[in-house]
Design a protein around this motif. Structure first.
Motif, PDB file in Angstrom:
ATOM      1  N   THR A 202      43.008  52.794 -54.776  1.00 15.28           N
ATOM      2  CA  THR A 202      43.625  54.039 -54.332  1.00 15.28           C
ATOM      3  C   THR A 202      42.878  54.510 -53.092  1.00 15.28           C
ATOM      4  O   THR A 202      41.654  54.616 -53.098  1.00 15.28           O
ATOM      5  N   SER A 203      43.630  54.740 -52.009  1.00 15.02           N
ATOM      6  CA  SER A 203      42.991  55.114 -50.754  1.00 15.02           C
ATOM      7  C   SER A 203      44.030  55.638 -49.777  1.00 15.02           C
ATOM      8  O   SER A 203      45.134  55.088 -49.700  1.00 15.02           O
TER       9      SER A 203
ATOM     10  N   HIS B 239      46.727  52.595 -56.123  1.00 11.44           N
ATOM     11  CA  HIS B 239      46.106  51.293 -56.366  1.00 11.44           C
ATOM     12  C   HIS B 239      47.119  50.277 -56.868  1.00 11.44           C
ATOM     13  O   HIS B 239      48.168  50.635 -57.396  1.00 11.44           O
TER      14      HIS B 239
ATOM     15  N   GLN C 163      39.190  51.564 -57.999  1.00 10.85           N
ATOM     16  CA  GLN C 163      38.496  52.620 -57.272  1.00 10.85           C
ATOM     17  C   GLN C 163      37.494  52.039 -56.288  1.00 10.85           C
ATOM     18  O   GLN C 163      36.753  51.114 -56.631  1.00 10.85           O
ATOM     19  N   MET C 164      37.469  52.619 -55.085  1.00  9.54           N
ATOM     20  CA  MET C 164      36.485  52.225 -54.089  1.00  9.54           C
ATOM     21  C   MET C 164      35.286  53.164 -54.192  1.00  9.54           C
ATOM     22  O   MET C 164      35.445  54.373 -54.335  1.00  9.54           O
TER      23      MET C 164
END
Length: 86
Positions: A41-42, A47, A61-62
Motif C-alpha cells: 500500500t503506497s 496493496h 506494508q512498506m
C-alpha cells in the motif's frame, strides 16, 4: 532490504524468496522476504493480494526499505513461493 521485483517487471505473477525475518504486525504474522512481486500500500494505491505457500496475504506494508507481507496465519518455511491474485 527487499528487492522490488515489480519495479523490474510489472508483469511478474510469481516469485521464489527467502524469509529474512518473522514478526507480528497489526496482530498478524508477517514475513520479511529478500525479494517480492507484492506491491505494498503506497501513494493511495492498495496493496497486492495473493498467496505465499498457499496462505493468503492480507496486507503488504512498506517500512523503510523493507516490505512486510502480513499473512492469514503463520508459516514456518525458510524458502517460499508467492503468487499474485492476477
Amino acid at each position: 532490504m527487499t528487492i522490488k521485483l515489480y519495479q523490474q517487471n510489472s508483469y511478474l505473477r510469481e516469485m521464489e524468496a527467502i524469509v529474512l525475518d518473522r514478526v507480528e504486525r497489526d496482530g498478524k504474522p508477517a514475513l520479511l522476504l529478500d525479494q517480492t512481486v507484492f506491491y505494498p500500500t503506497s501513494g493511495g494505491q492498495m496493496h497486492d493480494t495473493g498467496q505465499i505457500e498457499g496462505v493468503a496475504v492480507v496486507d503488504v506494508q512498506m517500512d523503510g526499505a523493507d516490505i512486510w507481507h502480513l499473512l492469514e496465519h503463520p508459516l514456518e518455511s525458510t524458502r517460499v513461493h508467492g503468487v499474485l491474485d492476477w
